[in-house]
Design an enzyme around this catalytic site. Sequence first.
Site, PDB file in Angstrom:
ATOM      1  N   ARG A  27       0.820  -1.232   0.000  1.00  0.00           N
ATOM      2  CA  ARG A  27       0.000   0.000   0.000  1.00  0.00           C
ATOM      3  C   ARG A  27       0.851   1.278   0.000  1.00  0.00           C
ATOM      4  NH1 ARG A  27      -3.295  -3.467  -0.755  1.00  0.00           N
ATOM      5  NH2 ARG A  27      -5.446  -3.497  -0.041  1.00  0.00           N
TER       6      ARG A  27
ATOM      7  N   SER B  38     -10.682  -0.240   2.993  1.00  0.00           N
ATOM      8  CA  SER B  38      -9.956  -0.388   4.262  1.00  0.00           C
ATOM      9  C   SER B  38      -9.490   0.984   4.735  1.00  0.00           C
ATOM     10  CB  SER B  38      -8.714  -1.258   4.073  1.00  0.00           C
ATOM     11  OG  SER B  38      -9.061  -2.533   3.626  1.00  0.00           O
TER      12      SER B  38
ATOM     13  N   GLU C 254      -4.975   4.540   5.997  1.00  0.00           N
ATOM     14  CA  GLU C 254      -4.659   4.282   4.587  1.00  0.00           C
ATOM     15  C   GLU C 254      -5.015   5.448   3.654  1.00  0.00           C
ATOM     16  OE1 GLU C 254      -6.621   1.599   1.547  1.00  0.00           O
ATOM     17  OE2 GLU C 254      -5.146   0.239   2.397  1.00  0.00           O
TER      18      GLU C 254
HETATM   19  N1  EPU Z   1     -11.528  -9.999  10.316  1.00  0.00           N
HETATM   20  C1  EPU Z   1     -12.293 -10.061  11.449  1.00  0.00           C
HETATM   21  N2  EPU Z   1     -13.255  -9.120  11.641  1.00  0.00           N
HETATM   22  C2  EPU Z   1     -13.475  -8.124  10.737  1.00  0.00           C
HETATM   23  C3  EPU Z   1     -12.705  -8.063   9.573  1.00  0.00           C
HETATM   24  C4  EPU Z   1     -11.722  -9.015   9.378  1.00  0.00           C
HETATM   25  O1  EPU Z   1     -12.131 -10.947  12.289  1.00  0.00           O
HETATM   26  O2  EPU Z   1     -14.369  -7.295  10.993  1.00  0.00           O
HETATM   27  C5  EPU Z   1     -10.473 -11.036  10.107  1.00  0.00           C
HETATM   28  C6  EPU Z   1     -11.009 -12.310   9.467  1.00  0.00           C
HETATM   29  O3  EPU Z   1     -10.341 -13.409  10.040  1.00  0.00           O
HETATM   30  C7  EPU Z   1     -10.569 -12.202   8.037  1.00  0.00           C
HETATM   31  C8  EPU Z   1      -9.272 -11.434   8.169  1.00  0.00           C
HETATM   32  O4  EPU Z   1      -9.477 -10.531   9.263  1.00  0.00           O
HETATM   33  O5  EPU Z   1     -10.388 -13.444   7.468  1.00  0.00           O
HETATM   34  C9  EPU Z   1      -8.883 -10.636   6.943  1.00  0.00           C
HETATM   35  O6  EPU Z   1     -10.028  -9.937   6.435  1.00  0.00           O
HETATM   36  P1  EPU Z   1     -10.226  -9.735   4.858  1.00  0.00           P
HETATM   37  O7  EPU Z   1      -9.960 -10.992   4.149  1.00  0.00           O
HETATM   38  O8  EPU Z   1     -11.540  -9.064   4.662  1.00  0.00           O
HETATM   39  O9  EPU Z   1      -9.055  -8.781   4.442  1.00  0.00           O
HETATM   40  P2  EPU Z   1      -8.404  -7.495   5.132  1.00  0.00           P
HETATM   41  O10 EPU Z   1      -7.037  -7.873   5.596  1.00  0.00           O
HETATM   42  O11 EPU Z   1      -9.323  -6.898   6.127  1.00  0.00           O
HETATM   43  C10 EPU Z   1      -7.206  -6.697   2.961  1.00  0.00           C
HETATM   44  C11 EPU Z   1      -7.093  -5.426   2.170  1.00  0.00           C
HETATM   45  C12 EPU Z   1      -8.364  -5.226   1.340  1.00  0.00           C
HETATM   46  C13 EPU Z   1      -8.511  -6.410   0.403  1.00  0.00           C
HETATM   47  C14 EPU Z   1      -8.575  -7.693   1.231  1.00  0.00           C
HETATM   48  C15 EPU Z   1      -8.598  -8.927   0.383  1.00  0.00           C
HETATM   49  C16 EPU Z   1      -5.659  -3.948   3.434  1.00  0.00           C
HETATM   50  C17 EPU Z   1      -5.557  -2.716   4.269  1.00  0.00           C
HETATM   51  N3  EPU Z   1      -6.877  -4.302   3.051  1.00  0.00           N
HETATM   52  O12 EPU Z   1      -8.279  -6.516   3.887  1.00  0.00           O
HETATM   53  O13 EPU Z   1      -8.175  -4.059   0.566  1.00  0.00           O
HETATM   54  O14 EPU Z   1      -9.662  -6.289  -0.400  1.00  0.00           O
HETATM   55  O15 EPU Z   1      -7.422  -7.793   2.084  1.00  0.00           O
HETATM   56  O16 EPU Z   1      -7.351  -9.129  -0.199  1.00  0.00           O
HETATM   57  O17 EPU Z   1      -4.643  -4.555   3.113  1.00  0.00           O
HETATM   58  C18 EPU Z   1      -8.549  -1.692   0.579  1.00  0.00           C
HETATM   59  O18 EPU Z   1      -7.329  -1.556   0.630  1.00  0.00           O
HETATM   60  O19 EPU Z   1      -9.331  -0.711   0.543  1.00  0.00           O
HETATM   61  C19 EPU Z   1      -9.117  -3.037   0.610  1.00  0.00           C
HETATM   62  C20 EPU Z   1     -10.434  -3.265   0.679  1.00  0.00           C
END
Ligand code: EPU
Length: 335
Positions: free
Chosen positions: A164, A235, A330
């Site tokens: 990022r 995010s 972010e």
């Molecule tokens: N989780 C929770 N509670 C929540 C949200 C997440 O427990 O409310 C845990 C879950 O275990 C889940 C894990 O966190 O499996 C990861 O969540 P998710 O797969 O939704 O991905 P993220 O790490 O929250 C990142 C990116 C997203 C991208 C997704 C999928 C960043 C800052 N964000 O989110 O990017 O779509 O992975 O690859 O790296 C963005 O940058 O705007 C964005 C949406």
Amino acid sequence: MKIDLRASLRAHNTFGFDVSAQYLAYLQNKSDVVEFISKAQSEKEPWQVFGGGSNLVLAKDLSGYTALMQIKGKSLLKETSTHFYIEAMAGESWHEFVEWSLNNGYPGLENLALIPGTVGAAPIQNIGAYGLELEEVFESLEAFDRLTQEFVTLNKSDCKFSYRHSVFKDEPNRYVVVSVCFVLPKQWQAKLSYAELEKAFAHQHSLKPIDIFHRVCEIRRDKLPDPQVIGNAGSFFHNPVVTNELYQQLKQQFPQLVAYPSGQQWKLAAGWLIDQCGFKGYKVGRVGVYEKQALVLVNHGGGTGEELLQLAEQIKKKVKEIFKVSLTVEPVIFN
Ligand code: EPU
């Protein structure tokens, strides 16, 4: 070049914050970019260029010159025996470009489907989702360099991509990106490292890029709010990268901790940390935390950037208190 006076930016930021720009210009070709910057500089006014406004927190009216990047066009630049090189101008919608690439037989961007924003904004934060980061398919870009007052071509190493992050974040307002070129191998390989994709396609033979495209769109529609309906910028915080030592301590204290190895370090799921602090679905006034994904802050309608930033501070404080981890915002903030 058209310039409006005291124009509302409400429709130009996905949080839907109702702030205004003193002067709002519309960049439709490369010479508009040169004219815009020289006008702002000769009048000694501040300036900024926005794409789709999907990674912005506008917490005040903007003085000086604001421009909307609207240069359009996408094409196959060249192909070799092994690769396609496709290019899009900065004002193209990112998602429409991904769809176009698939419809024209240039697969490889499907994991990045449905990300809001423009092509020109994509390299700034090195967009990434569902097992693919932009830098992996990036070839080069063309940008206007304010320092040299020339259009320059930057290759992958010039852009200094990391999670990022890029040179454009280190040197804000130096470059205005006008086009981006991607390199896609003709020998397509599905990228299924994201657990939900792997699970979905584990037993599917003859998997096609369009299948991944549709599944990614479904996952996003399921987890993330549509900015047309609820104001948001995806995010709101980075997933923090911590030392192995801190990770081990946290894992012992919180066995459910969600984390992924990142080189010698660990990347923690910030959504999980925020969720554990009890913020999921939390509302304060007209802003809040999305009920299905705690990493996404939302404007339920009529909220302000200031209110949202106060909420972000509250979240950061609590996460620091409980997990000893500092969250980094972010989106780009104007306050
Ligand atoms: N989780 C929770 N509670 C929540 C949200 C997440 O427990 O409310 C845990 C879950 O275990 C889940 C894990 O966190 O499996 C990861 O969540 P998710 O797969 O939704 O991905 P993220 O790490 O929250 C990142 C990116 C997203 C991208 C997704 C999928 C960043 C800052 N964000 O989110 O990017 O779509 O992975 O690859 O790296 C963005 O940058 O705007 C964005 C949406």
